[in-house]
Each structure stands twice: as C-alpha cells, then as structure tokens.
Design a protein around this motif. Structure first.
Motif, PDB file in Angstrom:
ATOM      1  N   GLU A  95      29.497  64.330 -32.885  1.00  0.00           N
ATOM      2  CA  GLU A  95      30.793  63.770 -32.522  1.00  0.00           C
ATOM      3  C   GLU A  95      30.591  62.968 -31.241  1.00  0.00           C
ATOM      4  O   GLU A  95      29.959  63.443 -30.295  1.00  0.00           O
ATOM      5  N   VAL A  96      31.105  61.757 -31.212  1.00  0.00           N
ATOM      6  CA  VAL A  96      30.907  60.912 -30.047  1.00  0.00           C
ATOM      7  C   VAL A  96      32.158  60.065 -29.824  1.00  0.00           C
ATOM      8  O   VAL A  96      32.866  59.729 -30.779  1.00  0.00           O
ATOM      9  N   ALA A  97      32.445  59.769 -28.577  1.00  0.00           N
ATOM     10  CA  ALA A  97      33.573  58.896 -28.238  1.00  0.00           C
ATOM     11  C   ALA A  97      33.022  57.653 -27.554  1.00  0.00           C
ATOM     12  O   ALA A  97      32.363  57.748 -26.511  1.00  0.00           O
TER      13      ALA A  97
ATOM     14  N   VAL B 125      28.343  56.415 -40.159  1.00  0.00           N
ATOM     15  CA  VAL B 125      29.346  56.537 -39.103  1.00  0.00           C
ATOM     16  C   VAL B 125      30.693  56.684 -39.792  1.00  0.00           C
ATOM     17  O   VAL B 125      31.001  55.935 -40.728  1.00  0.00           O
ATOM     18  N   ILE B 126      31.489  57.631 -39.335  1.00  0.00           N
ATOM     19  CA  ILE B 126      32.786  57.887 -39.955  1.00  0.00           C
ATOM     20  C   ILE B 126      33.882  57.707 -38.913  1.00  0.00           C
ATOM     21  O   ILE B 126      33.868  58.351 -37.859  1.00  0.00           O
ATOM     22  N   GLY B 127      34.813  56.806 -39.202  1.00  0.00           N
ATOM     23  CA  GLY B 127      35.954  56.576 -38.330  1.00  0.00           C
ATOM     24  C   GLY B 127      37.191  57.261 -38.874  1.00  0.00           C
ATOM     25  O   GLY B 127      37.123  58.022 -39.849  1.00  0.00           O
TER      26      GLY B 127
ATOM     27  N   SER C 142      24.015  50.576 -35.153  1.00  0.00           N
ATOM     28  CA  SER C 142      22.620  50.640 -35.580  1.00  0.00           C
ATOM     29  C   SER C 142      21.811  51.553 -34.667  1.00  0.00           C
ATOM     30  O   SER C 142      21.002  52.371 -35.129  1.00  0.00           O
ATOM     31  N   LEU C 143      22.034  51.427 -33.374  1.00  0.00           N
ATOM     32  CA  LEU C 143      21.333  52.250 -32.387  1.00  0.00           C
ATOM     33  C   LEU C 143      21.584  53.735 -32.634  1.00  0.00           C
ATOM     34  O   LEU C 143      20.651  54.553 -32.672  1.00  0.00           O
ATOM     35  N   LEU C 144      22.853  54.093 -32.827  1.00  0.00           N
ATOM     36  CA  LEU C 144      23.204  55.498 -33.021  1.00  0.00           C
ATOM     37  C   LEU C 144      22.665  56.036 -34.343  1.00  0.00           C
ATOM     38  O   LEU C 144      22.174  57.172 -34.413  1.00  0.00           O
ATOM     39  N   LEU C 145      22.737  55.228 -35.394  1.00  0.00           N
ATOM     40  CA  LEU C 145      22.254  55.700 -36.690  1.00  0.00           C
ATOM     41  C   LEU C 145      20.733  55.815 -36.714  1.00  0.00           C
ATOM     42  O   LEU C 145      20.185  56.710 -37.370  1.00  0.00           O
ATOM     43  N   ASP C 146      20.044  54.945 -36.012  1.00  0.00           N
ATOM     44  CA  ASP C 146      18.591  55.076 -35.902  1.00  0.00           C
ATOM     45  C   ASP C 146      18.244  56.438 -35.308  1.00  0.00           C
ATOM     46  O   ASP C 146      17.366  57.155 -35.809  1.00  0.00           O
ATOM     47  N   GLN C 147      18.946  56.814 -34.245  1.00  0.00           N
ATOM     48  CA  GLN C 147      18.709  58.110 -33.614  1.00  0.00           C
ATOM     49  C   GLN C 147      19.064  59.259 -34.555  1.00  0.00           C
ATOM     50  O   GLN C 147      18.320  60.237 -34.676  1.00  0.00           O
ATOM     51  N   MET C 148      20.199  59.144 -35.226  1.00  0.00           N
ATOM     52  CA  MET C 148      20.651  60.223 -36.103  1.00  0.00           C
ATOM     53  C   MET C 148      19.694  60.444 -37.269  1.00  0.00           C
ATOM     54  O   MET C 148      19.359  61.587 -37.613  1.00  0.00           O
TER      55      MET C 148
ATOM     56  N   LEU D 210      34.379  59.230 -32.961  1.00  0.00           N
ATOM     57  CA  LEU D 210      33.707  58.966 -34.234  1.00  0.00           C
ATOM     58  C   LEU D 210      32.853  60.169 -34.611  1.00  0.00           C
ATOM     59  O   LEU D 210      32.463  60.962 -33.760  1.00  0.00           O
ATOM     60  N   ARG D 211      32.558  60.260 -35.888  1.00  0.00           N
ATOM     61  CA  ARG D 211      31.668  61.301 -36.394  1.00  0.00           C
ATOM     62  C   ARG D 211      30.460  60.621 -37.029  1.00  0.00           C
ATOM     63  O   ARG D 211      30.595  59.594 -37.706  1.00  0.00           O
ATOM     64  N   LEU D 212      29.295  61.182 -36.795  1.00  0.00           N
ATOM     65  CA  LEU D 212      28.075  60.667 -37.406  1.00  0.00           C
ATOM     66  C   LEU D 212      27.396  61.776 -38.193  1.00  0.00           C
ATOM     67  O   LEU D 212      27.377  62.937 -37.755  1.00  0.00           O
TER      68      LEU D 212
END
Length: 224
Positions: free
Chosen positions: A111-113, A187-189, A131-137, A167-169
């Motif tokens: 979970e991230v804001a 990523v889920i909004g 893209s940055l966040l999904l690469d990490q996830m 947001l939720r990843l």
C-alpha cells in the motif's frame, strides 16, 4: 571486510539507526511536498532557501563517498537504505513496503500513497513512476519465491490513468526456469487496475558463482 557483504551490525544497532533516520527522511519528504505546493510570499521563500542551504552544508560536513548502497547488514540481510523505491534513507522513495500475501507463488502486496512529488499529468501519477514501482514489486515477488534476479525486461500496459493518492500494488511469480523467473503485477487505484506489468528476472552469472562459492543450495526469501 568482504566486499560482497555489507558491514555487520547487531539487530539492536540496526533498530537504532532506523529509528533515527526514518523520521528524518520523512521530514525531508514533507519538505519536498511543501516546496512543490507552497504559495508563501517571495521573502519567505528566500529565507527558507537560506535555511535549507545551511542545513545541507551541515549534513555534508560528514558523509559517505558515492552512493549509500547496502550499507548495513545482519547475518545475510541487506538494507538498501539508499534505494529509490524502498530506501529508508532516500526521501525520493515513497517508500514502498512489500509484504508477502495471497495464494500465488511469491505473491507480495504493498500500500502506498503518492503525492505531488510523483505527478505527471495534472492530478495523475507519472507513467515512469508506475514503471519504477512495478519493477521493484516484481523483483520482490521473485525474491519472495526464492528465485531472485535482475530485471531483463519489463513490459507495461497502461489500462487507465493512475490518480495521485492511496494505491495498492500486487505482484506474483508465474513460473521459473532455472535462473530465469517470470513475474506479473499491477497497480490498483480506486476504480480498479490502472497499470499491469510482466517481467523477466535473471540471476546473473556472478551471483550464481557467489552462491556456489558459499555452498548455498537456495536463496533466502527477501523483500527489498
């Protein structure tokens, strides 16, 4: 000191460092947000700039050379506190904290804001940030499945704009083939998935050789 491993400190020392730097870094994040959104008068801006420059000079009186890297460790754990996505000491990081969850192989959630610092189009998250966040996830999912690797490719599909705010990843591993791991995530909004990703993560030869030299039969699960 072994160059392949970060300096060893005790869990107590690690906790003390985290307690010191986590709120400090969060204060800098708040400063960045305030810098973007402030509407104070010019004199106040100039005065604040002078104070910020003075604080920066004080902090630079003693610092590490180059990037922070995996500066702390205990046992086999690494603490990438300078990481631009998860780094506890990096104010650019949201920060993102992936935790194991769900029934799929290596599944992790976060979970991230995202606030003003991550804006692309007005009111929306920049596509590069997604893209940055999904690469990490996806990398975290591979690590959680004990099949870590470095990103070989990352393909994204932007389903709809991603709004700033909470947001939720999610990410999980689809399959692995030797030292190759295939992962997916999204990523889920508030209105459902906004960005979907698929990626390939490969454990490089030098890492495989290092594990073999240590006599390791498997890689421990990690989330950063």
């Amino acid at each position: 000191m072994n160059p392949d491993r970060p300096p060893e400190i005790t869990p107590e020392e690690l906790a003390e460092q985290a307690a010191l730097y986590e709120p400090f870094t969060q204060a800098v994040r708040e400063l960045v947000d305030a810098t973007i959104r402030t509407t104070v008068d010019p004199a106040t801006v100039r005065a604040a700039q002078a104070e910020i420059e003075a604080i920066t000079a004080r902090l630079r009186e003693q610092q590490v050379d180059g990037p922070l890297g995996a500066h702390f460790g205990h046992g086999r754990a690494r603490q990438p506190w300078g990481n631009t996505v998860v780094g506890l000491r990096n104010p650019v990081a949201p920060p993102l904290r992936a935790v194991p969850a769900g029934d799929r192989l290596g599944e992790v959630h976060a979970e991230v804001a995202l606030g003003a610092a991550y804006e692309g189009p007005p009111g929306l998250v920049h596509g590069g940030v997604s893209s940055l966040l999904l690469d990490q996830m996806l990398g975290n999912a591979a690590a959680a499945a004990r099949k870590p690797g470095m990103t070989a490719y990352l393909n994204l599909t932007y389903r709809q704009p991603t709004p700033l705010g909470p947001l939720r990843l999610e990410a999980w591993v689809e399959r692995s083939e030797g030292h190759k791991t295939y992962a997916r995530g999204q990523v889920i909004g508030p209105d459902g998935p906004t960005v979907e990703a698929e990626g390939l993560f490969v454990l490089p030869r030098w890492a495989r050789e290092l594990l073999a030299a240590r006599g390791a039969t498997e890689v421990p699960p990690t989330f950063e």
